[in-house]
Design a protein around this motif. Structure first.
Motif, PDB file in Angstrom:
ATOM      1  N   ARG A  24       0.946  -1.134  -0.048  1.00  0.00           N
ATOM      2  CA  ARG A  24       0.030   0.040  -0.054  1.00  0.00           C
ATOM      3  C   ARG A  24       0.864   1.051  -0.123  1.00  0.00           C
ATOM      4  O   ARG A  24       0.584   2.076  -0.793  1.00  0.00           O
ATOM      5  CB  ARG A  24      -0.988   0.130   1.267  1.00  0.00           C
ATOM      6  N   HIS A  81     -11.329   1.900 -11.389  1.00  0.00           N
ATOM      7  CA  HIS A  81     -11.872   2.449 -10.063  1.00  0.00           C
ATOM      8  C   HIS A  81     -12.025   1.074  -9.087  1.00  0.00           C
ATOM      9  O   HIS A  81     -12.659   0.112  -9.405  1.00  0.00           O
ATOM     10  CB  HIS A  81     -13.114   3.473  -9.997  1.00  0.00           C
ATOM     11  N   PHE A  83     -12.292   0.176  -4.690  1.00  0.00           N
ATOM     12  CA  PHE A  83     -12.535   0.268  -3.347  1.00  0.00           C
ATOM     13  C   PHE A  83     -12.009  -0.420  -2.419  1.00  0.00           C
ATOM     14  O   PHE A  83     -11.831  -1.888  -2.580  1.00  0.00           O
ATOM     15  CB  PHE A  83     -14.308   0.296  -2.948  1.00  0.00           C
ATOM     16  N   ASP A  84     -11.367   0.178  -1.506  1.00  0.00           N
ATOM     17  CA  ASP A  84     -10.315  -0.523  -0.712  1.00  0.00           C
ATOM     18  C   ASP A  84     -11.315  -0.697   0.823  1.00  0.00           C
ATOM     19  O   ASP A  84     -11.276   0.464   1.338  1.00  0.00           O
ATOM     20  CB  ASP A  84      -9.020   0.076  -0.162  1.00  0.00           C
ATOM     21  N   GLN A  87      -9.491   0.223   4.175  1.00  0.00           N
ATOM     22  CA  GLN A  87      -9.160   1.597   4.488  1.00  0.00           C
ATOM     23  C   GLN A  87     -10.209   2.743   4.302  1.00  0.00           C
ATOM     24  O   GLN A  87     -10.004   3.977   4.258  1.00  0.00           O
ATOM     25  CB  GLN A  87      -8.067   2.104   3.667  1.00  0.00           C
ATOM     26  N   SER A  88     -11.333   2.111   3.554  1.00  0.00           N
ATOM     27  CA  SER A  88     -12.547   2.842   3.338  1.00  0.00           C
ATOM     28  C   SER A  88     -12.219   4.113   2.396  1.00  0.00           C
ATOM     29  O   SER A  88     -12.640   5.427   2.633  1.00  0.00           O
ATOM     30  CB  SER A  88     -13.410   3.339   4.499  1.00  0.00           C
ATOM     31  N   GLN A  89     -11.590   4.021   1.219  1.00  0.00           N
ATOM     32  CA  GLN A  89     -11.097   4.766   0.632  1.00  0.00           C
ATOM     33  C   GLN A  89     -11.148   4.320  -0.978  1.00  0.00           C
ATOM     34  O   GLN A  89     -10.910   2.933  -1.332  1.00  0.00           O
ATOM     35  CB  GLN A  89      -9.896   5.529   0.709  1.00  0.00           C
ATOM     36  N   TRP A  90     -11.347   5.009  -1.991  1.00  0.00           N
ATOM     37  CA  TRP A  90     -11.301   4.622  -3.472  1.00  0.00           C
ATOM     38  C   TRP A  90      -9.795   4.873  -3.914  1.00  0.00           C
ATOM     39  O   TRP A  90      -9.095   5.647  -3.568  1.00  0.00           O
ATOM     40  CB  TRP A  90     -12.483   5.427  -4.108  1.00  0.00           C
ATOM     41  N   MET A  91      -9.492   3.982  -4.923  1.00  0.00           N
ATOM     42  CA  MET A  91      -8.406   4.136  -5.548  1.00  0.00           C
ATOM     43  C   MET A  91      -8.801   4.105  -7.184  1.00  0.00           C
ATOM     44  O   MET A  91      -9.677   3.763  -7.397  1.00  0.00           O
ATOM     45  CB  MET A  91      -7.350   3.015  -5.214  1.00  0.00           C
ATOM     46  N   ILE A 344     -20.909   2.506   1.306  1.00  0.00           N
ATOM     47  CA  ILE A 344     -19.854   2.755   0.443  1.00  0.00           C
ATOM     48  C   ILE A 344     -20.128   4.218  -0.204  1.00  0.00           C
ATOM     49  O   ILE A 344     -21.232   4.230  -1.309  1.00  0.00           O
ATOM     50  CB  ILE A 344     -19.395   1.853  -0.563  1.00  0.00           C
ATOM     51  N   GLU A 345     -19.837   5.162   0.315  1.00  0.00           N
ATOM     52  CA  GLU A 345     -19.908   6.516  -0.392  1.00  0.00           C
ATOM     53  C   GLU A 345     -19.067   6.778  -1.479  1.00  0.00           C
ATOM     54  O   GLU A 345     -17.827   6.282  -1.401  1.00  0.00           O
ATOM     55  CB  GLU A 345     -19.988   7.654   0.674  1.00  0.00           C
ATOM     56  N   GLY A 346     -19.151   7.934  -2.169  1.00  0.00           N
ATOM     57  CA  GLY A 346     -18.201   8.535  -3.296  1.00  0.00           C
ATOM     58  C   GLY A 346     -18.031   7.620  -4.319  1.00  0.00           C
ATOM     59  O   GLY A 346     -16.920   7.599  -4.986  1.00  0.00           O
TER      60      GLY A 346
END
Length: 368
Positions: A24, A81, A83-84, A87-91, A344-346
């Motif tokens: 990561r 795109h 989602f992790d 970590q609750s984040q998009w990559m 899961i937002e965004g």
């Protein structure tokens, strides 16, 4: 300005420093500057750290219409795109290293992504199946298939990197032979949500009448598909009405030797009954016993009630749900040993449409 001291370090020294980081952090450092990207993308460094634990991600497929139409003026920077959940984040992984129009990722296995791509100098209907690694930016084109496979086929990849494209027909790719073996699937209807578990394929088929669906579970080993081409209908008296209580069921690969079946829980057995929630059932393939894995909380399910249909993707202990006009994804996460539900937002593209996807264990895997 005085040059930073880090520029005076040799490449071997930089490799030694960065090799202590988990994957990561290596990926984050790549985006810091051109020097770091060059150093951390060097083949010798990749070979040294390829054993790092993968990133367990949920990747999104591009919107459906991008796959079926020619987008000559689409973005010149295609990307994947993902989602992790940890970590609750998009990559975002750039796919600009691929010389194809509108690359369409559909599956992944062992760190490699499989996608349909059309060559810039060929007709739109002439798509090829491509295997790549977005982390190493390497790719390879698999032997050519007809256009019907890319439009209607489900791409499945097993742990030994055998690739199957399954419709009413099926094609197996053997990485050593570099050729496709084509044969009839001999299923009673078009397979729904086929999955690969070890050396076996599982799919749901409708064996009912034109006015009432009746779903059953079928399986076949890859060895049998190559020889007798026979599928087995899996059923036991003890299962009772397990296939009748779910509306529009789908299969998702579970952990180990288990599969998940997901669908709307019917309120009654009437033809056009409504659903009370979304239910996840789990089948142990060793004991052939079902159990309830989880059900969507009512507060979350209310957002899906107004949607005429929903999509399911994921695998293992994580399953994602999307619906029209919901605007976000619902996630069932069983990694902690108990089923937890969260939003899961965004979602890229605001998530108003039906999202499809697959599990991606991103790692520095070399192409075979």
């Amino acid at each position: 300005m005085e040059e930073s001291p880090i520029y005076r370090l040799s490449q071997d020294s930089l490799h030694q420093i960065f090799s202590t980081l988990p994957l990561r952090q290596i990926m984050i450092c790549r985006s810091v500057c051109k020097l770091f990207n060059q150093v951390l993308s060097a083949p010798c460094f990749v070979d040294h750290v390829f054993t790092r634990s993968p990133l367990h991600l949920l990747a999104l497929r591009p919107p459906h219409h991008h796959h079926h139409h020619n987008h000559r003026h689409a973005s010149s920077h295609p990307c994947l795109h993902a989602f992790d959940p940890d970590q609750s984040q998009w990559m975002k992984f750039n796919l600009d290293f691929l010389p194809f129009r509108s690359p369409h990722p559909v599956a992944a296995s062992l760190g490699l992504v499989y996608l349909w791509g059309e060559s810039p100098d060929s007709p739109e209907s002439n798509k090829s199946l491509v295997v790549c690694n977005p982390l190493t930016r390497q790719f390879r084109v698999l032997p050519q298939l007809g256009s019907a496979w890319s439009r209607h086929g489900s791409v499945l990849v097993d742990s030994s990197r055998q690739v199957m494209v399954l419709t009413e027909l099926a094609a197996l790719y053997f990485s050593g032979a570099h050729q496709w073996l084509t044969f009839s699937s001999n299923l009673p209807s078009k397979p729904r949500s086929p999955i690969l578990v070890s050396d076996s394929v599982y799919a749901l088929c409708d064996v009912g009448s034109p006015w009432r669906s009746q779903w059953k579970l079928f399986s076949c080993t890859i060895t049998k598909l190559k020889s007798s081409q026979t599928w087995t209908r899996l059923e036991r008296h003890e299962w009772g009405d397990v296939f009748d209580i779910l509306k529009r069921p789908r299969l998702v690969r579970g952990t180990g030797n288990r599969i998940l079946m997901v669908g709307g829980l019917k309120s009654s057995y009437s033809l056009n009954t409504s659903c009370s929630t979304i239910l996840i059932l789990r089948l142990d393939l060793d004991s052939l016993e079902w159990d309830e894995a989880g059900w969507m909380p009512m507060g979350m399910y209310r957002c899906f009630q107004e949607s005429s249909k929903f999509k399911v993707f994921g695998g293992g202990d994580r399953v994602c749900f999307s619906g029209k006009r919901v605007g976000r994804l619902a996630l069932w996460d069983h990694c902690s040993g108990k089923g937890e539900w969260r939003w899961i937002e965004g979602v890229p593209g605001n998530g108003d449409g039906l999202c499809r996807g697959f599990v991606l264990e991103a790692k520095l895997t070399a192409l075979p």
